[in-house]
Write a protein that holds these residues in place. Structure first.
Motif, PDB file in Angstrom:
ATOM      1  N   CYS A 308       0.807  -1.225   0.000  1.00  0.00           N
ATOM      2  CA  CYS A 308       0.000   0.000   0.000  1.00  0.00           C
ATOM      3  C   CYS A 308       0.841   1.277   0.000  1.00  0.00           C
ATOM      4  N   GLY A 309       2.174   1.138  -0.025  1.00  0.00           N
ATOM      5  CA  GLY A 309       3.036   2.310  -0.175  1.00  0.00           C
ATOM      6  C   GLY A 309       3.404   3.038   1.094  1.00  0.00           C
ATOM      7  N   PHE A 310       3.168   2.416   2.260  1.00  0.00           N
ATOM      8  CA  PHE A 310       3.506   3.057   3.528  1.00  0.00           C
ATOM      9  C   PHE A 310       4.894   2.671   4.022  1.00  0.00           C
ATOM     10  N   ASN A 311       5.500   1.694   3.388  1.00  0.00           N
ATOM     11  CA  ASN A 311       6.756   1.133   3.871  1.00  0.00           C
ATOM     12  C   ASN A 311       7.643   0.829   2.659  1.00  0.00           C
ATOM     13  N   THR A 312       8.929   1.140   2.776  1.00  0.00           N
ATOM     14  CA  THR A 312       9.887   0.854   1.712  1.00  0.00           C
ATOM     15  C   THR A 312      10.995  -0.028   2.262  1.00  0.00           C
ATOM     16  N   LEU A 313      11.205  -1.180   1.638  1.00  0.00           N
ATOM     17  CA  LEU A 313      12.270  -2.091   2.048  1.00  0.00           C
ATOM     18  C   LEU A 313      13.564  -1.728   1.320  1.00  0.00           C
ATOM     19  N   VAL A 314      14.642  -1.528   2.076  1.00  0.00           N
ATOM     20  CA  VAL A 314      15.912  -1.146   1.455  1.00  0.00           C
ATOM     21  C   VAL A 314      17.062  -2.061   1.859  1.00  0.00           C
ATOM     22  N   GLY A 315      16.837  -2.999   2.768  1.00  0.00           N
ATOM     23  CA  GLY A 315      17.943  -3.822   3.238  1.00  0.00           C
ATOM     24  C   GLY A 315      18.988  -2.964   3.922  1.00  0.00           C
ATOM     25  N   THR A 316      20.252  -3.216   3.611  1.00  0.00           N
ATOM     26  CA  THR A 316      21.338  -2.422   4.204  1.00  0.00           C
ATOM     27  C   THR A 316      22.081  -1.608   3.144  1.00  0.00           C
ATOM     28  N   ALA A 319      22.647   3.297  -0.885  1.00  0.00           N
ATOM     29  CA  ALA A 319      22.049   4.013  -2.020  1.00  0.00           C
ATOM     30  C   ALA A 319      20.533   3.875  -2.007  1.00  0.00           C
ATOM     31  N   LEU A 320      20.040   2.656  -1.746  1.00  0.00           N
ATOM     32  CA  LEU A 320      18.592   2.443  -1.668  1.00  0.00           C
ATOM     33  C   LEU A 320      17.986   3.218  -0.509  1.00  0.00           C
ATOM     34  N   LEU A 321      18.701   3.272   0.605  1.00  0.00           N
ATOM     35  CA  LEU A 321      18.223   4.026   1.769  1.00  0.00           C
ATOM     36  C   LEU A 321      18.070   5.503   1.434  1.00  0.00           C
ATOM     37  N   MET A 322      19.079   6.068   0.782  1.00  0.00           N
ATOM     38  CA  MET A 322      19.016   7.493   0.452  1.00  0.00           C
ATOM     39  C   MET A 322      17.922   7.783  -0.566  1.00  0.00           C
TER      40      MET A 322
END
Length: 356
Positions: A308-316, A319-322
Motif C-alpha cells: 500500500c506504499g507506507f513502507n519501503t524495504l531497502v535492506g542495508t 544508495a537504496l536508503l538514500m
C-alpha cells in the motif's frame, strides 16, 4: 476458558499483553503472567510494566544472554514447571520470539491449549529466527488470532483449514495499545521538549543480522549519517549496539539517546518526519501515527504496508536508503486506510477465549 497463563519476554509483547490483559479482566478471565526475562534491562522491561500499569509478573524466569538453543531450552523447562504447578486451561503467547516458541512447546507437550496472538505472519525468509518461531508456534496452536486478512490467507495457504484449530481475524492488538496509550503519553512524556526536537527522523536498529555484521552495520550508519546531514536523526540505541560501534570504530553523527519507554516512543513517532527501522513492531507503529517507514530489511512480515506504499524495504544498501529517504519526503500517502482493525482486537480475543 476462565484461567490462562500468559508468556511475555520482549518489549513488543509487553505492549500487546497490556492491551489484552485489560480485556481479559473485563471478561472475568484469570491471567497468570510469566516473564521469561528475555529483555532484562530496566529500559527494555521494567519501565514498560510501570508505565503501562501491567500487573507485576507472577513469575520471572530471568533467562537471557544465551544462544537461541540454550535460551529456548531453559525457557521450555521453566515454563513447563510453572504449567505443572498452575494447571491453567490454556497458555497464551504473542508474536515470534524465543519466549513465544518455548511457551507454545511447553504447553502443547502437556496437552494444554495454546493461544497465539499475532498468528499467520510470514516474511518468507527462513534465515530469520523469528520466522522459524512463528511457523512452529502457529502449527502447534489451538486458537490463532490473526491481525490482518493477509495473515489469515497465509494460514489458508498452509492448509490450516484442514487442522482442528480456530482461526480468528481479530485485528491488531498493537493498534489497541497505540490508541489507548497515546492520550497518556501526551500527558506523561516530555521527551520532545526535553530534547528540544523539531524536525527529525526517528531511527532504530536492533536486529542481530544488522548489528552483528560489521559491514552491514557500517553501511547503515553511513546512510543514517548522510540523512542526518539533511534532517537530524534521533537514534535510541541499546548499549550492546553502541559497544559494537565503538569496538569497530564506526562513527555515529546522529543524535544518540538511551533506549526509551513506550510513552516516549509514542511521542517520538507522533512528532517525527519519518521512521527508519529494522523492527517489525515499529513498522506498524509508524503507520498507526501516519509516518512513512523505511525498513532496513530485505523482507517484512507486514507485507500490506509495502503493497500500500507506507513502507519501503531497502535492506542495508546505502544508495537504496538514500533514494527511499528522498522519495518519502515527497510522498504523502493516505493513512486513513483500515489495515489492522478498529482498535478492538483485544475485546475480540478475550470474548473468543471466554467462550472457548
Amino acid at each position: 476458558m476462565k484461567r490462562i497463563l500468559t508468556i511475555v519476554g520482549a518489549r513488543p509483547q509487553f505492549v500487546k499483553a497490556a492491551a489484552v490483559s485489560r480485556s481479559l479482566k473485563q471478561h472475568g478471565i484469570e491471567e497468570i503472567l510469566v516473564h521469561t526475562g528475555q529483555h532484562y534491562d530496566a529500559n527494555m522491561s521494567e519501565v514498560f510494566f510501570e508505565e503501562m500499569e501491567i500487573p507485576k509478573p507472577a513469575y520471572n524466569l530471568d533467562i537471557h544472554g544465551l544462544n537461541h538453543g540454550a535460551m529456548t531450552g531453559r525457557m521450555l523447562e521453566g515454563i513447563e514447571n510453572i504449567l505443572l504447578k498452575e494447571q491453567p486451561e490454556a497458555l497464551m503467547v504473542f508474536g515470534d520470539t524465543n519466549s513465544t516458541l518455548a511457551g507454545a512447546l511447553a504447553a502443547s507437550k502437556l496437552h494444554i491449549h495454546v493461544i497465539h496472538v499475532e498468528a499467520g505472519l510470514r516474511s518468507f525468509n527462513r534465515q530469520m529466527p523469528e520466522e522459524i518461531n512463528r511457523i512452529l508456534t502457529d502449527r502447534i496452536s489451538d486458537i490463532l488470532f490473526c491481525p490482518t486478512d493477509t495473515a489469515v490467507q497465509n494460514l489458508d495457504n498452509e492448509g490450516f483449514r484442514n487442522f482442528a484449530v480456530q482461526v480468528v481475524q481479530s485485528g491488531d492488538v498493537m493498534l489497541d495499545a497505540a490508541l489507548f496509550y497515546a492520550k497518556k503519553a501526551a500527558l506523561k512524556s516530555t521527551i520532545i521538549e526535553n530534547l528540544g526536537l523539531k524536525e527529525f527522523v526517528l531511527a532504530t536498529i536492533h536486529r542481530q543480522e544488522n548489528t552483528d555484521d560489521v559491514q552491514k552495520l557500517r553501511q547503515l550508519i553511513e546512510g543514517l549519517n548522510e540523512i542526518n546531514r539533511k534532517t537530524p536523526v534521533v537514534l535510541p540505541l541499546h548499549p550492546r549496539t553502541r559497544a559494537i560501534l565503538q569496538q569497530n570504530g564506526i562513527e555515529l553523527q546522529c543524535r544518540v539517546i538511551d533506549p526509551v519507554g513506550y510513552f516516549d516512543m509514542i511521542r517520538l513517532l507522533q512528532h517525527c518526519q519519518m521512521v527508519v527501522t529494522d523492527s517489525g513492531g515499529v513498522q506498524k507503529e509508524a503507520f498507526f501515527f501516519g509516518k512513512h517507514c523505511i525498513t532496513l530489511r530485505e523482507q517484512t512480515e507486514w507485507t500490506e504496508l509495502v503493497t500500500c506504499g507506507f513502507n519501503t524495504l531497502v535492506g542495508t544498501d546505502k544508495a537504496l536508503l538514500m533514494a527511499a529517504f528522498e522519495k518519502a519526503k515527497m510522498n504523502q500517502p493516505d493513512f486513513s486506510i483500515n489495515l489492522y482493525g478498529n482498535g478492538h482486537a483485544s475485546d475480540i480475543i478475550a470474548d473468543t477465549i471466554s467462550k472457548a
